[in-house]
Design a protein around this motif. Structure first.
Motif, short mmCIF file in Angstrom:
data_model
loop_
_atom_site.label_atom_id
_atom_site.label_comp_id
_atom_site.label_asym_id
_atom_site.label_seq_id
_atom_site.Cartn_x
_atom_site.Cartn_y
_atom_site.Cartn_z
N UNK A 472 9.40 -19.56 23.69
CA UNK A 472 10.61 -20.17 23.10
C UNK A 472 10.40 -21.69 22.97
N UNK A 473 10.70 -22.23 21.79
CA UNK A 473 10.39 -23.64 21.52
C UNK A 473 11.49 -24.60 21.96
N UNK A 474 12.70 -24.09 22.18
CA UNK A 474 13.82 -24.97 22.55
C UNK A 474 14.55 -24.38 23.75
N UNK A 475 14.79 -25.20 24.75
CA UNK A 475 15.49 -24.73 25.95
C UNK A 475 16.96 -24.45 25.64
N UNK A 476 17.55 -25.26 24.76
CA UNK A 476 18.97 -25.12 24.42
C UNK A 476 19.11 -24.76 22.94
N UNK A 477 19.66 -23.58 22.69
CA UNK A 477 19.92 -23.14 21.31
C UNK A 477 21.43 -23.29 21.11
N UNK A 478 21.82 -24.24 20.27
CA UNK A 478 23.23 -24.65 20.20
C UNK A 478 23.81 -24.32 18.82
N UNK A 479 24.86 -23.52 18.82
CA UNK A 479 25.57 -23.21 17.57
C UNK A 479 26.59 -24.32 17.34
N UNK A 480 26.43 -25.04 16.22
CA UNK A 480 27.29 -26.19 15.94
C UNK A 480 28.03 -25.94 14.63
N UNK A 481 29.23 -25.39 14.73
CA UNK A 481 30.02 -25.09 13.54
C UNK A 481 31.39 -25.75 13.65
N UNK A 510 20.21 -19.63 27.47
CA UNK A 510 19.71 -20.58 26.48
C UNK A 510 20.69 -20.83 25.33
N UNK A 511 21.74 -20.01 25.17
CA UNK A 511 22.63 -20.13 24.01
C UNK A 511 23.93 -20.85 24.38
N UNK A 512 24.31 -21.81 23.52
CA UNK A 512 25.49 -22.64 23.77
C UNK A 512 26.30 -22.83 22.49
N UNK A 513 27.55 -23.22 22.69
CA UNK A 513 28.42 -23.65 21.59
C UNK A 513 28.64 -25.15 21.76
N UNK A 514 28.45 -25.92 20.69
CA UNK A 514 28.70 -27.36 20.75
C UNK A 514 30.20 -27.63 20.66
N UNK A 515 30.70 -28.37 21.64
CA UNK A 515 32.11 -28.78 21.61
C UNK A 515 32.18 -30.18 20.99
N UNK A 566 28.58 -37.65 20.62
CA UNK A 566 28.90 -36.28 21.03
C UNK A 566 27.67 -35.41 21.24
N UNK A 567 26.48 -35.92 20.88
CA UNK A 567 25.27 -35.12 21.13
C UNK A 567 24.26 -35.90 21.97
N UNK A 568 24.76 -36.98 22.60
CA UNK A 568 23.89 -37.77 23.49
C UNK A 568 24.09 -37.35 24.94
N UNK A 569 24.09 -38.34 25.84
CA UNK A 569 24.18 -38.02 27.27
C UNK A 569 25.52 -37.40 27.64
N UNK A 570 26.56 -37.60 26.82
CA UNK A 570 27.87 -37.01 27.12
C UNK A 570 28.14 -35.73 26.33
N UNK A 571 27.08 -35.09 25.85
CA UNK A 571 27.24 -33.87 25.06
C UNK A 571 28.00 -32.81 25.85
N UNK A 572 28.93 -32.13 25.18
CA UNK A 572 29.70 -31.06 25.82
C UNK A 572 29.23 -29.73 25.24
N UNK A 573 28.60 -28.93 26.09
CA UNK A 573 28.10 -27.62 25.66
C UNK A 573 28.82 -26.54 26.45
N UNK A 574 29.26 -25.52 25.74
CA UNK A 574 29.89 -24.38 26.39
C UNK A 574 28.89 -23.22 26.37
#
Length: 612
Positions: A472-481, A510-515, A566-574
């Motif tokens: 797997x190439x990415x530790x965090x797979x983030x759905x951003x919709x 590994x799967x997240x939703x971007x808040x 919102x996608x830096x050090x304070x990123x919120x991932x669910x």
């Protein structure tokens, strides 16, 4: 000579031990994070302390560990031998000091470099250690690694052992949150690997009687092709079966009780030895992928002085069982050759079921091979000019990468959203994959569709998960919709894709939703970003009269300059989580199957009207 290029004695700095840990925490605990990911630093801190208690149990001292978690404060109490009172402060605050250096006391321990507890101490705003031993006790308190109080030694009638309390430092970990789901999984792994041990978390008991057999039993969905095969010896334990439902391989690997989430030499040796033993038993040169397809296996070994590839111990690098002992590869191969071969000879029903499964997998692979070949060629051709993927430089499967745990891919919808993320992302660790609108609802479809659908095939190729999660190439797979109806639908379709074909991506966290914020509330002095309606009302109240209020209806409306917040050090991932009690088939059928009366009623009963 330029003043900035001078190099003098003033440039040479000597840091106190705790300062070095606090300045370079990644060297000791991997990444920081806020608790939304199972490999975030706060869980590593917890694990470092529990590991010491587990080592006591392994040495025959104490059969119970008590944990309490009160919001952000953790307390761990074991009933082992207790840290020697005269060295208690040194053991938690002096580098290169600890009992693990004496191999007579801890022969097959996890923590061998004496760093773990010191890292927890340095990275905690509050840290307390208490030891009860030989009828006496004492304790010491620290703040950020600095001793603030040391009690005198007093007589005590308490049971012997060690108690450590700590609160991770908010100035380092930000607004973190412990998630019980991740701690739950961690504690279950501890008891699977130590049958007979009882761990209590806020009074809830964790216990296993059958070790790795229980681990598989608790993680298998649906039926298996044959009952779990459970084999063990003094320094090795394996359990495995083949699932009827899953199409992929799933492994749980451990070394000296440490969950090696990225495998290593022991897991590679098991895979190789398993294939070799099966081929020799059936006297057929079956393809390795057909033998291992849909396997679910757990492997645990104990070795002397293990070498891991990082302080977080997620991948084993050792090649030998210990000094003057055989290689791990030879040891596991000899073990399986003897015990698995014997088992299959004595259990003909399991042997026949396993062979039938291999033959079916071989047939399916050959039927798919033509489509796969075309799809791979197509993916290879477009990957050179793939406008869907804006890649990053650091990847999860690159062992040399210093920031592989941060590697993230955002799956976005449309050009405007992907444009904002692309312009504001960290090109070192953040990649962007753009969807062309709503993806196909793949519920009930076969893996064939992944190769025939260009978008799915390119995504599978970008993630590098066609065969397994190992690369797997990415530790965090983030759905951003967008947080509107269409965005929610796309989110659901993508989760369906992963549940249908790559459920282990979700199971392994590994799967997240971007808040992203729904509102911006600001006056001339301050800007607040609000993720809920409650936060909006609070901001309006606190910012005074008539603040400017902006509603973000889509990600594309947020400028790149703002998006980087919102996608830096304070990123919120669910995190998207699955438990053993989550029936995937029923879940997908309810949400993505035919439009049933039950689902219509559910939608009506849960409809939220936004009055803003």
């Amino acid at each position: 000579m330029n003043q900035n290029t001078q190099y003098t004695e003033d440039n040479i700095k000597t840091l106190e031990w705790q300062e070095h840990i606090r300045i370079r925490p990644g060297m000791y605990i991997g990444k920081l994070g806020d608790g939304s990911s199972p490999d975030d630093g706060i869980y590593i801190l917890l694990k470092e302390i529990i590991d010491n208690s587990i080592d006591e149990y392994v040495m025959g001292a104490g059969r119970k560990i008590d944990l309490s978690l009160d919001n952000t404060i953790v307390k761990i109490r074991d009933y082992g031998r207790g840290i020697p009172l005269g060295k208690m402060v040194d053991a938690v605050s002096k580098m290169n000091t600890g009992g693990k250096y004496d191999s007579r006391a801890f022969k097959k321990s996890v923590g061998l470099n004496g760093v773990g507890t010191k890292a927890v101490n340095a990275l905690s705003s509050y840290f307390k250690v208490k030891s009860i031993r030989d009828g006496f006790s004492r304790y010491a308190e620290f703040s950020k690694g600095v001793l603030t109080y040391e009690s005198p030694q007093i007589e005590s009638k308490e049971r012997k052992g060690t108690e450590i309390s700590f609160e991770p430092d908010f100035s380092i970990f930000g607004n973190f949150k412990f998630r019980k789901e991740y701690i739950d999984k961690m504690l279950k792994n501890y008891v699977y690997l130590n049958p007979g041990l009882k761990i209590f978390l806020n009074g809830e008991e964790y216990f296993s009687e059958n070790g790795l057999q229980d681990l598989l039993q608790d993680n298998i969905e649906g039926d298996t092709i044959y009952p779990i095969i459970h084999l063990k010896d003094e320094d090795i334990e394996v359990a495995f079966t083949h699932s009827e439902r899953s199409q992929s391989e799933a492994y749980f690997s451990f070394v000296n009780g440490q969950h090696t989430t990225q495998g290593g030499t022991h897991l590679n040796a098991f895979k190789e030895a398993f294939v070799k033993t099966i081929r020799e038993f059936y006297n057929k040169n079956y393809d390795a992928s057909d033998i291992r397809k849909s396997i679910i296996a757990a492997v645990s070994i104990k070795i002397i002085e293990p070498v891991f590839e990082s302080q977080t111990k997620t991948k084993l690098g050792s090649s030998e069982m210990g000094p003057d002992l055989p290689t791990i590869r030879t040891y596991i191969n000899d073990f399986l050759k003897k015990h698995l071969d014997n088992f299959l000879h004595k259990n003909s029903e399991a042997a026949e079921a396993l062979q039938r499964k291999i033959i079916i997998s071989e047939k399916e692979r050959k039927e798919l091979s033509g489509i796969q070949k075309l799809a791979r060629e197509r993916a290879k051709k477009v990957s050179l000019h793939n406008k869907k993927l804006r890649d990053c430089r650091q990847h999860y499967n690159d062992q040399k990468s210093q920031r592989k745990l941060e590697s993230t891919i955002f799956i976005t919808e449309g050009d405007s959203a992907s444009g904002s993320i692309t312009k504001s992302r960290d090109v070192e660790t953040q990649a962007v994959f753009s969807l062309r609108g709503k993806p196909l609802n793949c519920y009930g479809l076969t893996k064939k569709i992944v190769y025939e659908n260009e978008e799915f095939n390119l995504l599978q190729s970008a993630l590098n998960i066609e065969i397994s999660l190992e690369d797997l190439r990415y530790n965090n797979v983030v759905i951003a919709t967008d947080a509107d109806v269409d965005g929610m639908h796309i989110r659901l379709l993508m989760i369906t894709f992963f549940l249908q074909f790559f459920p282990d991506l979700i199971k392994n966290g590994h799967l997240y939703i971007l808040q992203t914020p729904l509102f911006r509330v600001r006056n001339k002095k301050e800007t607040r970003y609000c993720y809920t309606d409650e936060e909006r009302l609070k901001a309006i109240h606190e910012l005074g009269k008539n603040p400017e209020i902006t509603r973000f209806k889509g990600l594309g409306e947020i400028s790149p300059d703002e998006f980087k917040n919102f996608i830096g050090k304070d990123i919120k991932l669910e995190p998207v989580m699955l438990s053993k009690n989550t029936p995937i088939e029923e879940l997908l059928d309810f949400y993505m199957g035919k439009n049933t009366q039950t689902r219509q009623e559910f939608i009506i009963n849960n409809l939220v009207i936004d009055n803003f």
